[in-house]
Design an enzyme around this catalytic site. Structure first.
Site, mmCIF file in Angstrom:
data_model
loop_
_atom_site.group_PDB
_atom_site.id
_atom_site.type_symbol
_atom_site.label_atom_id
_atom_site.label_comp_id
_atom_site.label_asym_id
_atom_site.label_seq_id
_atom_site.Cartn_x
_atom_site.Cartn_y
_atom_site.Cartn_z
ATOM 1 N N PRO A 2 3.050 -2.291 -6.326
ATOM 2 C CA PRO A 2 3.560 -3.106 -7.426
ATOM 3 C C PRO A 2 2.537 -4.165 -7.846
ATOM 4 O O PRO A 2 2.013 -4.897 -7.010
ATOM 5 C CB PRO A 2 4.808 -3.768 -6.832
ATOM 6 C CG PRO A 2 5.173 -2.914 -5.669
ATOM 7 C CD PRO A 2 3.890 -2.379 -5.132
ATOM 8 N N GLU A 3 2.263 -4.230 -9.140
ATOM 9 C CA GLU A 3 1.385 -5.257 -9.673
ATOM 10 C C GLU A 3 2.198 -6.110 -10.629
ATOM 11 O O GLU A 3 3.426 -5.964 -10.699
ATOM 12 C CB GLU A 3 0.160 -4.610 -10.330
ATOM 13 C CG GLU A 3 -0.643 -3.775 -9.333
ATOM 14 C CD GLU A 3 -1.926 -3.190 -9.895
ATOM 15 O OE1 GLU A 3 -2.483 -3.746 -10.874
ATOM 16 O OE2 GLU A 3 -2.398 -2.170 -9.354
ATOM 17 N N LYS A 60 2.224 -11.493 -8.038
ATOM 18 C CA LYS A 60 3.040 -10.396 -7.529
ATOM 19 C C LYS A 60 4.190 -10.905 -6.659
ATOM 20 O O LYS A 60 4.772 -10.150 -5.885
ATOM 21 C CB LYS A 60 2.165 -9.442 -6.717
ATOM 22 C CG LYS A 60 0.945 -8.929 -7.478
ATOM 23 C CD LYS A 60 0.050 -8.132 -6.543
ATOM 24 C CE LYS A 60 -1.282 -7.816 -7.195
ATOM 25 N NZ LYS A 60 -2.188 -7.091 -6.288
ATOM 26 N N TYR A 107 15.477 1.621 4.130
ATOM 27 C CA TYR A 107 14.318 0.734 4.044
ATOM 28 C C TYR A 107 14.682 -0.618 3.439
ATOM 29 O O TYR A 107 13.803 -1.444 3.202
ATOM 30 C CB TYR A 107 13.222 1.386 3.200
ATOM 31 C CG TYR A 107 12.755 2.718 3.739
ATOM 32 C CD1 TYR A 107 12.096 2.800 4.965
ATOM 33 C CD2 TYR A 107 12.994 3.895 3.030
ATOM 34 C CE1 TYR A 107 11.681 4.023 5.469
ATOM 35 C CE2 TYR A 107 12.578 5.121 3.525
ATOM 36 C CZ TYR A 107 11.922 5.177 4.745
ATOM 37 O OH TYR A 107 11.514 6.393 5.252
ATOM 38 N N ARG A 126 6.842 0.675 3.781
ATOM 39 C CA ARG A 126 5.680 0.566 4.675
ATOM 40 C C ARG A 126 5.596 -0.765 5.405
ATOM 41 O O ARG A 126 4.683 -1.001 6.195
ATOM 42 C CB ARG A 126 4.393 0.836 3.892
ATOM 43 C CG ARG A 126 4.342 2.256 3.316
ATOM 44 C CD ARG A 126 2.994 2.580 2.722
ATOM 45 N NE ARG A 126 1.952 2.622 3.743
ATOM 46 C CZ ARG A 126 0.680 2.907 3.485
ATOM 47 N NH1 ARG A 126 0.303 3.167 2.251
ATOM 48 N NH2 ARG A 126 -0.204 2.916 4.464
ATOM 49 N N LYS A 167 -19.567 -17.305 -10.024
ATOM 50 C CA LYS A 167 -19.142 -16.327 -9.012
ATOM 51 C C LYS A 167 -20.222 -15.275 -8.788
ATOM 52 O O LYS A 167 -20.561 -14.523 -9.697
ATOM 53 C CB LYS A 167 -17.840 -15.640 -9.445
ATOM 54 C CG LYS A 167 -16.693 -16.586 -9.755
ATOM 55 C CD LYS A 167 -16.236 -17.343 -8.528
ATOM 56 C CE LYS A 167 -15.028 -18.242 -8.844
ATOM 57 N NZ LYS A 167 -14.575 -18.990 -7.652
ATOM 58 N N ASN A 186 -5.127 -3.018 -8.204
ATOM 59 C CA ASN A 186 -6.186 -2.014 -8.312
ATOM 60 C C ASN A 186 -6.206 -1.286 -9.652
ATOM 61 O O ASN A 186 -7.239 -1.175 -10.298
ATOM 62 C CB ASN A 186 -6.057 -1.009 -7.166
ATOM 63 C CG ASN A 186 -7.355 -0.291 -6.899
ATOM 64 O OD1 ASN A 186 -8.430 -0.882 -6.965
ATOM 65 N ND2 ASN A 186 -7.277 0.989 -6.598
#
Length: 407
Positions: A2-3, A60, A107, A126, A167, A186
């Site tokens: 999930p983003e 998130k 779950y 997970r 950076k 990602n």
């Protein structure tokens, strides 16, 4: 994983269906890896009888504001998901729970029933998510440590350009850093870099002002587009890289080949024809072989901020297993290469894999190989034995006089 768009879709579903309703039943999983800092029984007692006033999100992370503290907070991790029975929260990788499905799921980590009979559950298959009970979620980690939200707190072009100029890490790694910008994971990072035509390994500080402005524009457009369709990927624009990155073999997007590398510790999809290294990095890249990562492992998210338990990609683990099997196979053959040749060969393999093998493994292999190599030389070459004997005699002659002087 999930983003921002998936978590925002969950927040909006809660806002639409659960606000103003009282919690009449609560079941919290007895799982102290996910339920963080509070017992299941105390958690249940704390939310029972409370009314849900609003739902909030940053990056998130999501939390529910009740009529009195403490408030439930959810860090989604890799597989965290909000389900509302009978309501399609989002079509991304999941759908509404049907009457024939197991409910609540095995779950489920957080389950509540509301006074109108509606039921809500947070699941995590997970177990990398975190569910907390906090008096002020925004004042403590992880939310207090997040950078500006990519949707709600966008930077200006000048702010973005100035921050990137300081950076010295790769742009993909920086976009995944939740303390820099929160909410990008990602697939979003790959999508915006593809659309901005920036190589994932390009150093952030080396980007031109024009590239910075283009990248910021792509971040806003991709996130807003995904949020507008409640993260339903079937409604994403057809020309997006997203639709072509999930297959087992490299494919093409808009007629151009997709390739895979590791960037920011994650499997990264990009289009070499469009996304090229610039400046000094381009010169250094000339002549270097490109390390390719198997495409099928992209499902592992990443994200160090959300799940520090998993620091390596599935692709790296598969590569290491293959190396191990090859070593075992070599060990079972009658003819063995010399220890020097074998060590050289393994070093080349390790360099190709990024040097991720365990410390000391090479030393153990060489220690086992040495006596075999020596044994092989003795049986095949009698001269070697004679030379060894001669050397031993010379050494013993030198040692004896030294002992006499010592007396």
């Amino acid at each position: 994983m999930p983003e921002l768009p998936e978590v925002e879709a969950a927040r909006r579903a809660i806002e639409e269906h659960c606000i103003g309703k009282k919690i009449v039943k609560s079941i919290i999983a007895d799982d102290n890896k996910v339920i963080d800092g509070v017992s299941a029984s105390d958690f249940e007692a704390s939310v029972l009888g409370k009314t849900i006033l609003s739902a909030h999100r940053k990056g998130k992370n999501l939390w529910l504001r009740l009529d009195s503290p403490p408030f439930p907070s959810f860090q989604f991790g890799m597989t965290g998901a909000i389900y509302i029975k009978g309501v399609a929260v989002t079509q991304y990788k999941r759908s509404a729970v049907k009457d024939t499905d197991e409910w609540p799921s095995k779950y489920s980590k957080f389950f509540v029933e509301l006074d109108d009979g509606l039921e809500l559950s947070f699941t995590d298959k997970r177990r990398f998510a975190k569910v907390r009970l906090l008096n002020d979620p925004t004042s403590v980690p992880p939310i207090s440590e997040l950078g500006p939200d990519a949707l709600l707190e966008p930077m200006t072009v000048d702010e973005f350009t100035d921050s990137l100029s300081k950076k010295k890490i790769t742009i993909k790694a920086l976009l995944l850093d939740q303390s820099y910008i929160s909410g990008i994971g990602n697939w979003i990072a790959d999508e915006v870099l593809y659309q901005a035509k920036i190589h994932p390994l390009q150093t952030a500080a080396s980007l031109s002002k024009k590239s910075c402005a283009t990248l910021l524009k792509c971040i806003k457009e991709v996130i807003q587009s995904a949020v507008e369709v409640d993260a339903d990927c079937s409604r994403f624009p057809l020309e997006w890289l997203f639709h072509f990155r999930w297959g087992k073999k490299p494919g093409k997007v808009n007629g151009k080949k997709i390739d895979f590398i590791t960037a920011g510790g994650r499997t990264t999809a990009y289009v070499p024809e469009l996304q090229k290294l610039n400046g000094v990095q381009a010169a250094k890249a000339v002549g270097k072989p490109r390390k390719q990562v198997p495409k099928g492992e992209d499902s592992k998210d990443d994200d160090k901020y959300n799940s520090g338990d998993e620091s390596e990609s599935d692709g790296e683990e598969i590569a290491e297993n293959v190396k191990s099997k090859k070593r075992q196979k070599l060990g079972g053959q009658v003819k063995q290469p010399s220890s020097r040749k074998r060590k050289s060969k393994e070093s080349d393999t390790e360099d190709d894999d990024g040097g991720n093998d365990d410390d000391g493994s090479g030393s153990d292999d060489n220690a086992e190989e040495a006596p075999k190599t020596k044994s092989g030389k003795v049986t095949k070459n009698k001269q070697a034995k004679a030379v060894t004997t001669s050397k031993e005699k010379v050494i013993s002659q030198k040692v004896k006089p030294s002992k006499k002087k010592a007396k």
